[in-house]
Design an enzyme around this catalytic site. Structure first.
Site, PDB file in Angstrom:
ATOM      1  N   ASP A 444       0.835  -1.213   0.000  1.00  0.00           N
ATOM      2  CA  ASP A 444       0.000   0.000   0.000  1.00  0.00           C
ATOM      3  C   ASP A 444       0.865   1.256   0.000  1.00  0.00           C
ATOM      4  OD1 ASP A 444      -2.331   1.479   0.153  1.00  0.00           O
ATOM      5  OD2 ASP A 444      -3.108   0.458   1.926  1.00  0.00           O
ATOM      6  N   ASP A 512     -10.970   2.006  -3.149  1.00  0.00           N
ATOM      7  CA  ASP A 512     -11.504   1.749  -1.808  1.00  0.00           C
ATOM      8  C   ASP A 512     -13.028   1.787  -1.813  1.00  0.00           C
ATOM      9  OD1 ASP A 512      -9.221   1.224  -0.437  1.00  0.00           O
ATOM     10  OD2 ASP A 512      -8.981   3.222   0.411  1.00  0.00           O
TER      11      ASP A 512
HETATM   12  C1  DGJ Z   1      -5.873   1.752   2.071  1.00  0.00           C
HETATM   13  C2  DGJ Z   1      -6.312   0.549   1.276  1.00  0.00           C
HETATM   14  O1  DGJ Z   1      -6.841   0.944   0.050  1.00  0.00           O
HETATM   15  C3  DGJ Z   1      -7.292  -0.262   2.093  1.00  0.00           C
HETATM   16  O2  DGJ Z   1      -7.743  -1.354   1.337  1.00  0.00           O
HETATM   17  C4  DGJ Z   1      -6.609  -0.709   3.356  1.00  0.00           C
HETATM   18  O3  DGJ Z   1      -5.565  -1.584   3.040  1.00  0.00           O
HETATM   19  C5  DGJ Z   1      -6.091   0.490   4.127  1.00  0.00           C
HETATM   20  N1  DGJ Z   1      -5.266   1.318   3.304  1.00  0.00           N
HETATM   21  C6  DGJ Z   1      -5.315   0.055   5.340  1.00  0.00           C
HETATM   22  O4  DGJ Z   1      -4.722   1.097   5.996  1.00  0.00           O
END
Ligand code: DGJ
Length: 689
Positions: A444, A512
């Protein structure tokens, strides 16, 4: 195939359906001749004989015609290359030779000690272009070094397609007429960004399945810029490369070489759909590692548990996921250091001893015993100030001397241009992957660059570029050391999706936003360039907890998410027995259609804007249709879906209805769906008899 004329000054590259030709004039100007349907070398030579316009004090004879416009001389367009050597700016090159092998071409130019090599490589009908700059003399400064300039043929009116967005609303398609001047898209954020995918397409009158479409996509995961320019004489050129306008110059020292990222181009006469299918095939064949292997159905814990995670609770989720048929269980954020919220722990990549007393291995073993692979979340490029790492090395982050360190989500960006930082991350991640049987890493990146400084370094601005090379280097090294581990690129959803990261990762987190209705638009945009094989999509809870509280059936959520790499991300401990049983059936159905979805040709039957949207995948004799109805109004009948890519003379059996349809009927009259009401959805499997 690459061909060269007898005088060694005209070149023709040929793909299955397209050709590309360039020519060096007797003044050593590199001019563009052709990009479009297949032509012969003799045609390219004839085009090369057409004279350029005369010089004129207010216009340039070269603007809009050059393959790689450099700064200086009789040019007024935005230069692709801008170099400063001491007091002198610009480039005045001489042609220095070429190499043409199979499908590749290298054209070499020299300006004093600086050698500029333009690279071309045909991959199907996609042309990959990049540039290398080698400095054999005293240091020079690169103010701008784009990867390529693409030149379009003269037409009356061009239309520009682009994919814009923001967090939770990525990759939404928009088309607009091109007008005089420049249209610039890009990222000034240090990562690819949610705001634009690095892709544009230009057409004049294309439809989904007909007409000419020119497209370009950049393979770079840092700041970038693509400029589409309609010049005063209506000629159109597209110039693109890494770095935003004022990200700062790069120093090219004696004997150093700078290699730009790839800027790929594709011409198609199969409309937007044909262009997308060609981009998808290119990525599956040449870009995405191991794309001939289908991706497993995953469960991700993020929406279910947030930061509040513990070994027992993850074991329970894993048991429910395994019973549903899930194949890969991924523990998201919160398993390491003091990471009980987003305020602490980033940078300390050891399992939290309160939450995972024996480390991650016991959970990984349990997940494996349940028959699933095991995955973890990391965000290696970041650090919380409240972490052991930051306390030990406050100078390892990007910062401007004497300025406030901007925090987003309570985190700072590590300076991956530094050798010690990269080495630390390698040790941490390599150790992690060696200590527990990890099969999957979700990587991430949750904030943009803001204070891209590096006190003490004479050219701190190089961190814009070197950070990305540092990231690529780490991924390459980890993949080499742990070849069985798959990687997912995530950046707060779809903030880092481009051909560069896709050449080092197995799939990407699309957004997301897991609302199944919003996702149809996001996925429609994503599919313009990237294949279903890399597009992760989760089924989450209803009402939607992350974004909008929308209530939708499990059926609708599954059909929407089955258009990519299926995942489940809901809180399974709150799903009823009936929901779990129904989900198990959907997962089984997905596994059956998976090869067709992940490796088949995509036909977008109806866009998401209308009430009914549908996509179709074709692989060999198998066809899958995913149909989603947003809302039925006034009792209007829902139209049948006219299918594509079928043989009109063949018969197709529909597994859902047991009916046999003639291909010609499905193509011309369509497949009745039986959908009704709001948020209804269905899957259809057809097999050629
Ligand atoms: C952002 C990601 O897009 C989410 O799926 C998740 O992993 C969060 N970060 C966790 O902090």
């Amino acid at each position: 195939m690459a061909q060269v004329s007898q005088d060694g000054r005209t070149w023709l590259l040929t793909g299955p359906a397209s050709s590309y030709a360039v020519h060096v004039t007797d003044r050593d100007e590199l001019v563009h001749l052709h990009w479009g349907p297949r032509i012969a070398l003799a045609d390219a030579e004839a085009l090369a004989r057409r004279p350029l316009p005369d010089d004129w004090p207010f216009e340039s004879r070269l603007d809009g015609r050059e393959e790689y416009p450099v700064e200086g001389g009789p040019r007024f367009t935005r230069p692709a290359l801008s170099v400063r050597a001491g007091a002198r700016r610009g480039t005045e090159w001489v042609f220095d030779g070429h190499e043409a092998d199979d499908g590749t071409l290298r054209l070499r130019f020299r300006d004093g000690a600086l050698t500029v090599t333009l690279h071309y490589r045909m991959r199907g009908d996609v042309i990959e272009r990049w540039v290398t700059l080698h400095n054999g003399g005293p240091a020079v400064e690169l103010l701008r070094a784009d990867s390529a300039t693409w030149t379009l043929p003269d037409r009356e009116q061009w239309r520009l397609s682009q994919l814009h967005g923001r967090w939770a609303a990525e990759s939404r398609l928009t088309r607009s007429p091109l007008t005089y001047g420049e249209k610039v898209i890009g990222s000034r954020r240090g990562h690819t960004g949610h705001q634009h995918l690095p892709w544009v397409a230009l057409d004049t009158d294309a439809t989904e399945e007909h007409g000419e479409v020119y497209g370009c996509a950049l393979g770079w995961s840092g700041s970038w810029r693509i400029c589409v320019a309609q010049l005063p004489d209506a000629r159109v050129q597209i110039t693109g490369g890494s770095g935003h306008d004022d990200s700062g110059l790069l120093m090219l020292d004696t004997d150093e070489t700078h290699v730009t990222p790839v800027f790929a181009g594709l011409w198609s006469d199969g409309g937007f759909g044909g262009a997308s299918r060609a981009w998808h095939a290119y990525q599956r064949t040449y870009v995405v590692p191991g794309a001939d292997r289908d991706r497993p159905v995953l469960f991700n814990s993020w929406e279910a548990t947030g930061f509040d995670i513990a070994q027992e609770q993850q074991r329970e989720l894993a048991e429910r996921a395994a019973a549903m048929g899930v194949e890969l269980f991924v523990v998201d954020d919160g398993w390491f250091g003091a990471r009980t919220s987003d305020r602490a722990g980033l940078g300390d990549w050891t399992p939290n001893p309160d939450r995972f007393p024996g480390g991650l291995k016991p959970l990984a073993d349990h997940v494996h015993a349940l028959g699933m692979q095991f995955g973890i979340w990391v965000e290696p490029e970041m650090v919380n100030p409240d972490s052991d790492l930051y306390r030990a090395h406050p100078d390892w982050v990007q910062f401007q001397p004497g300025r406030r360190r901007t925090e987003f989500r309570n985190q700072l960006v590590l300076n991956l241009a530094r050798d010690d930082v990269r080495e630390y991350l390698w040790e941490q991640l390599h150790g992690l992957l060696s200590a527990a049987p990890v099969d999957y890493v979700k990587w991430d990146f949750n904030r943009c660059f803001t204070d891209a400084g590096w006190p003490g370094d004479p050219y701190p601005q190089r961190l814009w570029t070197d950070h990305v090379h540092g990231l690529y280097g780490l991924l390459d090294r980890l993949r080499a050391a742990h070849p069985h581990v798959a990687f997912e690129s995530c950046s707060g959803g779809g903030g880092r999706i481009d051909l560069g990261i896709l050449s080092r990762t197995d799939q990407v987190w699309t957004s997301d936003n897991t609302d199944p209705l919003d996702r149809l638009a996001v996925q429609h945009g994503f599919s313009q360039i990237h294949p279903a094989r890399v597009m992760a999509a989760w089924v989450t809870d209803s009402p939607n907890t992350m974004l909008n509280g929308r209530v939708s059936s499990l059926r609708f959520r599954f059909v929407s998410a089955m258009a990519g790499v299926l995942g489940v991300g809901g809180d399974l401990t709150r799903w009823t027995g009936e929901e779990l049983a129904e989900a198990r059936e959907w997962v089984a159905l997905y596994k059956e259609i998976r090869p067709v979805v992940q490796r088949g040709d995509l036909y977008r039957l109806r866009p998401p804007e209308g009430g009914l949207s549908a996509v179709q995948y074709v692989l060999g004799d198998e066809t899958v249709v995913l149909a989603c109805l947003q809302a039925q109004h006034h009792g209007e009948p829902v139209p049948a879906l006219r299918l594509r890519g079928l043989d009109p003379t063949a018969s197709y059996e529909c597994r859902e209805s047991d009916e046999v349809h003639r291909g010609a009927v499905l193509l011309h009259h369509g497949l009745p769906t039986g959908l009704r009401g709001d948020l209804d959805a269905a899957v259809f499997r057809l097999r050629r008899l």
